[in-house]
Enzyme design. Structure first.
Site, PDB file in Angstrom:
ATOM      1  N   GLU A  22       0.883  -1.075  -0.122  1.00 57.25           N
ATOM      2  CA  GLU A  22       0.008  -0.049  -0.125  1.00 57.25           C
ATOM      3  C   GLU A  22       0.923   1.082   0.102  1.00 57.25           C
ATOM      4  O   GLU A  22       1.773   1.409   0.721  1.00 57.25           O
ATOM      5  CB  GLU A  22      -0.980   0.151   1.327  1.00 57.25           C
ATOM      6  CG  GLU A  22      -1.944  -1.080   1.118  1.00 57.25           C
ATOM      7  CD  GLU A  22      -3.139  -0.936   2.182  1.00 57.25           C
ATOM      8  OE1 GLU A  22      -3.033   0.113   2.921  1.00 57.25           O
ATOM      9  OE2 GLU A  22      -4.032  -1.615   2.425  1.00 57.25           O
ATOM     10  N   HIS A  85      -4.355   6.343  -0.014  1.00 57.08           N
ATOM     11  CA  HIS A  85      -3.277   5.219  -0.256  1.00 57.08           C
ATOM     12  C   HIS A  85      -4.008   4.038  -1.024  1.00 57.08           C
ATOM     13  O   HIS A  85      -5.100   4.495  -1.636  1.00 57.08           O
ATOM     14  CB  HIS A  85      -3.510   4.623   1.254  1.00 57.08           C
ATOM     15  CG  HIS A  85      -4.833   3.924   1.726  1.00 57.08           C
ATOM     16  ND1 HIS A  85      -5.601   4.873   2.226  1.00 57.08           N
ATOM     17  CD2 HIS A  85      -5.198   2.710   1.823  1.00 57.08           C
ATOM     18  CE1 HIS A  85      -7.020   4.194   2.496  1.00 57.08           C
ATOM     19  NE2 HIS A  85      -6.692   2.882   2.232  1.00 57.08           N
ATOM     20  N   HIS A  87      -4.982   0.124  -2.409  1.00 59.03           N
ATOM     21  CA  HIS A  87      -5.403  -1.322  -1.964  1.00 59.03           C
ATOM     22  C   HIS A  87      -4.731  -2.273  -3.215  1.00 59.03           C
ATOM     23  O   HIS A  87      -5.386  -2.338  -4.170  1.00 59.03           O
ATOM     24  CB  HIS A  87      -6.858  -1.329  -1.792  1.00 59.03           C
ATOM     25  CG  HIS A  87      -7.351  -0.779  -0.639  1.00 59.03           C
ATOM     26  ND1 HIS A  87      -8.906  -0.981  -0.257  1.00 59.03           N
ATOM     27  CD2 HIS A  87      -6.625  -0.414   0.569  1.00 59.03           C
ATOM     28  CE1 HIS A  87      -8.984  -0.439   1.000  1.00 59.03           C
ATOM     29  NE2 HIS A  87      -7.925   0.027   1.496  1.00 59.03           N
ATOM     30  N   ASP A  98      -9.049   0.603   7.687  1.00 58.37           N
ATOM     31  CA  ASP A  98      -9.172   2.147   7.229  1.00 58.37           C
ATOM     32  C   ASP A  98     -10.008   3.015   8.191  1.00 58.37           C
ATOM     33  O   ASP A  98      -9.887   4.271   8.703  1.00 58.37           O
ATOM     34  CB  ASP A  98      -9.576   2.225   6.023  1.00 58.37           C
ATOM     35  CG  ASP A  98      -8.439   1.799   4.954  1.00 58.37           C
ATOM     36  OD1 ASP A  98      -7.313   1.368   5.488  1.00 58.37           O
ATOM     37  OD2 ASP A  98      -8.965   1.310   3.762  1.00 58.37           O
TER      38      ASP A  98
END
Length: 139
Positions: A22, A85, A87, A98
């Site tokens: 990530e 971010h 995934h 999250d």
């Protein structure tokens, strides 16, 4: 949220640098309005190192790098207007981690490397934030 096309491309480039991990970064810009009706104009992107113990499944921005990004924003008279971010294996929605770790009152962008989709969310509630990719270059 308004995200210039050049920063959209930079965000995806960062996410694809190491697709098994990530990525994480901060977005600087300006906010107009408040609450869920706010408009977030992104002007700059700050990629940050991910120091999470399991970077293939979670992110944790390196604190000193985040502090440097926040100081740079202040020097440029910008506000923190988002965090992003990736995934690596999807999905393009916030994970339980999250939701649990969200600590800033800004949209969180999630780049789903599996589907190629980018979404923005208010966390920890998980409400979707409208995301518009603009042609305008950051001012």
């Amino acid at each position: 949220m308004h995200l210039p096309a050049s920063l959209h491309a930079a965000l995806w480039a960062h996410a694809r640098q190491d697709p098994a991990r990530e990525c994480v970064g901060a977005l600087g810009g300006h906010r107009r309005g408040s609450g869920l009706n706010a408009v977030w104009d992104v002007r700059t992107l700050y990629p940050l190192p991910n120091i999470a113990p399991r970077p293939d499944r979670e992110y944790l921005a390196e604190p000193r790098a985040l502090l440097r990004a926040l100081k740079a924003m202040r020097a440029e008279e910008l506000d923190l207007v988002g965090l992003y971010h990736s995934h690596p294996r999807g999905p393009q929605v916030p994970s339980a981690t999250d939701l649990r770790l969200a600590s800033y009152e800004v949209p969180y962008l999630i780049a789903d490397l599996r589907s190629g989709q980018l979404g923005a969310f208010h966390l920890p509630g998980g409400q979707r934030v409208p995301l518009r990719i603009t042609d305008a270059a950051p001012a």
